[in-house]
Write a protein that holds these residues in place. Structure first.
Motif, PDB file in Angstrom:
ATOM      1  N   ARG A 194      11.501  13.796  42.473  1.00 58.04           N
ATOM      2  CA  ARG A 194      12.253  13.204  42.398  1.00 58.04           C
ATOM      3  C   ARG A 194      11.182  12.093  43.390  1.00 58.04           C
ATOM      4  N   PHE A 234      10.538  19.584  42.564  1.00 60.75           N
ATOM      5  CA  PHE A 234      11.684  18.838  42.046  1.00 60.75           C
ATOM      6  C   PHE A 234      11.510  17.866  43.287  1.00 60.75           C
ATOM      7  N   TYR A 269      19.403   6.508  34.442  1.00 60.95           N
ATOM      8  CA  TYR A 269      20.246   6.101  35.323  1.00 60.95           C
ATOM      9  C   TYR A 269      21.557   5.145  35.025  1.00 60.95           C
ATOM     10  N   TYR A 285      13.325   5.868  33.147  1.00 62.85           N
ATOM     11  CA  TYR A 285      14.324   6.087  34.353  1.00 62.85           C
ATOM     12  C   TYR A 285      14.841   5.205  33.828  1.00 62.85           C
ATOM     13  N   VAL A 313      10.499   9.216  40.397  1.00 64.80           N
ATOM     14  CA  VAL A 313      11.488   8.894  40.016  1.00 64.80           C
ATOM     15  C   VAL A 313      11.858   7.462  40.873  1.00 64.80           C
ATOM     16  N   HIS A 314      11.952   8.112  41.196  1.00 64.04           N
ATOM     17  CA  HIS A 314      12.221   6.587  42.784  1.00 64.04           C
ATOM     18  C   HIS A 314      11.047   5.660  42.395  1.00 64.04           C
ATOM     19  N   GLN A 342       6.604   9.808  51.478  1.00 65.34           N
ATOM     20  CA  GLN A 342       6.613  11.562  49.926  1.00 65.34           C
ATOM     21  C   GLN A 342       5.368  11.980  50.092  1.00 65.34           C
TER      22      GLN A 342
END
Length: 219
Positions: free
Chosen positions: A183, A179, A133, A129, A186-187, A200
């Protein structure tokens, strides 16, 4: 601006017939040269993951492939840009497939998936990842990133369609939850911020409990 790619130099008959959006584990019908191309793409992405985009020059890419720069660029690829674009898209789609292959198959598995998958993703794919980025946030490859994420949206929408009857939630709801959860994963995979993740996870689990049909209480 996206990278302009010319496939007419050395590999138009090989690379153009590899469907990078297809099942990447089904390579039986590829030619030996096409299989070598896919191997080189995997090794080149390992190079970017280990060294960073800045230091993944032509020589480093060739070393990771176990070949010479002359062989890599005279017989397989036109240039470094072509390698970077394809190796990132190929390898990150494999990460997506791994992510969704672990998806819950019934409502009782959802909470465990939310609680465990970010850690699995970080352990298995954190470097990937970070490399992705680096690549897609670069002005040189930004246009390619837009194309890739258009495909991501389509693929996750299809995953949502497949999961909807299994989880008992509308496809549109699952799509949005995917979605949001992706996210979050990934973070965490990139930065491993535990506090951010826990918040989250709690919100997602609360939302899902509020949407799932209530189970009948035993008499």
């Amino acid at each position: 601006m996206g990278v302009a790619r010319n496939y007419n130099k050395h590999i138009s008959n090989d690379v153009s017939t590899i469907d990078f959006s297809a099942d990447l584990t089904d390579e039986e019908n590829l030619s030996p040269k096409q299989r070598k191309i896919l191997y080189y793409l995997d090794r080149c992405f390992d190079c970017v993951c280990d060294l960073g985009l800045e230091h993944a020059g032509s020589g480093a890419l060739a070393r990771y492939c176990g070949t010479s720069s002359a062989n890599l660029f005279n017989n397989y690829f036109n240039d470094k840009d072509e390698i970077i674009v394809h190796c990132c898209a190929r390898c990150m789609q494999k990460v997506e497939d791994d992510f969704m292959s672990r998806a819950p198959q019934n409502p009782s598995e959802i909470e465990n998936y939310i609680m465990t998958m970010p850690y699995i993703t970080a352990e298995l794919h954190g470097k990937k990842y970070r490399a992705m980025y680096q690549i897609y946030s670069s002005p040189r490859y930004y246009g390619e990133g837009e194309k890739f994420f258009d495909g991501v949206t389509q693929r996750y929408t299809e995953y949502a369609r497949q999961l909807a009857p299994k989880l008992g939630l509308p496809m549109e709801t699952i799509q949005g939850l995917i979605f949001i959860f992706v996210r979050a994963c990934v973070h965490y995979a990139m930065f491993e911020n535990e506090e951010y993740l826990k918040s989250q996870q709690a919100i997602l689990i609360g939302m899902i409990h509020s949407m799932l049909p209530k189970q009948p209480q035993p008499a």
